[in-house]
Scaffold this motif. Sequence first.
Motif, PDB file in Angstrom:
ATOM      1  N   GLN A   1       0.978  -1.283   0.042  1.00  0.00           N
ATOM      2  CA  GLN A   1       0.166  -0.085   0.229  1.00  0.00           C
ATOM      3  C   GLN A   1       0.564   1.190   0.039  1.00  0.00           C
ATOM      4  OE1 GLN A   1      -3.522   0.432   2.780  1.00  0.00           O
ATOM      5  NE2 GLN A   1      -3.294   2.395   3.012  1.00  0.00           N
TER       6      GLN A   1
ATOM      7  N   SER B   1       0.805   4.150  -3.346  1.00  0.00           N
ATOM      8  CA  SER B   1       0.830   5.754  -2.597  1.00  0.00           C
ATOM      9  C   SER B   1       2.011   6.484  -2.152  1.00  0.00           C
ATOM     10  CB  SER B   1       0.308   5.668  -1.322  1.00  0.00           C
ATOM     11  OG  SER B   1       0.742   4.932  -0.008  1.00  0.00           O
TER      12      SER B   1
ATOM     13  N   THR C   1       4.477   6.048   0.029  1.00  0.00           N
ATOM     14  CA  THR C   1       4.291   7.109   1.128  1.00  0.00           C
ATOM     15  C   THR C   1       5.396   7.066   2.500  1.00  0.00           C
ATOM     16  OG1 THR C   1       1.892   5.638   2.029  1.00  0.00           O
ATOM     17  CG2 THR C   1       1.964   8.312   1.407  1.00  0.00           C
TER      18      THR C   1
END
Length: 272
Positions: free
Chosen positions: A207, A211, A213
């Motif tokens: 994830q 993203s 991040t």
Amino acid sequence: MKFPTLSLAASLLISSAALAQTTPAATPWNNKQCAVVLTYDDAIDVDLDNVVPALDSVKLRGTFYLIGSSPVVTKRLPEWRAAAKRGHELGNHALFHPCDGSRPGREFVQPDHDLHTYTVGRAVDEIRANNTLLSAIDGKTARTFAYPCGDLQIGGVKFYDQLKNDFVAARGITSGMQTAAQVDLSNVDAYFINGQDGQYLIDLVKQAQQSHTLLVFLFHGVGGGHSLNVALPAHRQLLRYLKAHEKEIWVAPMVEVAQRIKDEKADVVGKK
């Protein structure tokens, strides 16, 4: 009017340029897709028995948030020093790990170290004393802090406000993934791990990759040693995934990632 036909090479160049403009910038993450920080709290034996050897075996580095009064610090100080020399961060988790005993579920808090009865000055003094101890172990001055029990305030006052010049950043316990611009260096988000399997851990990393991040893991026991625990196979599965994808994932101690974010924010402000 007839327009000239673009060559395949030229078309690919234009497509690549367009993709670069629409893809979130990976620059803050050491030119990789995302950043992952592995943090381990409380200075317990399994940190040195299980975690450090596991990280060293795949040449990854983590952040260990040490309670200065922990007997595991006293008895195994040379091992902590050796871990620091191999690139692991010794972070500050306060001298006595005070938590707010007035909050629900805090029956474990001892009266002598109840943050609810602390003054801000006492908390700040103890945290700075722990910095002195840690510096004596690893010889370093730059490090990060982790809030014991995630408690941010004493009597409504955010005590870390007096410590911002003592640390590069502070890690909290709120789950979340953020871009470099979104990260609050006074309370960095982290995923609290307790009993989840290896696939869950890997899915969090995927994830973060998608993203672009920052993902921070918050571990306590690894293969035992604490009531909050992750199984050794699950932890090993995570490390193997990170190692297999090290070209796409920046894995580094919190102090290095936080400093990169801090520099990035300063650069943005300087350009305005």
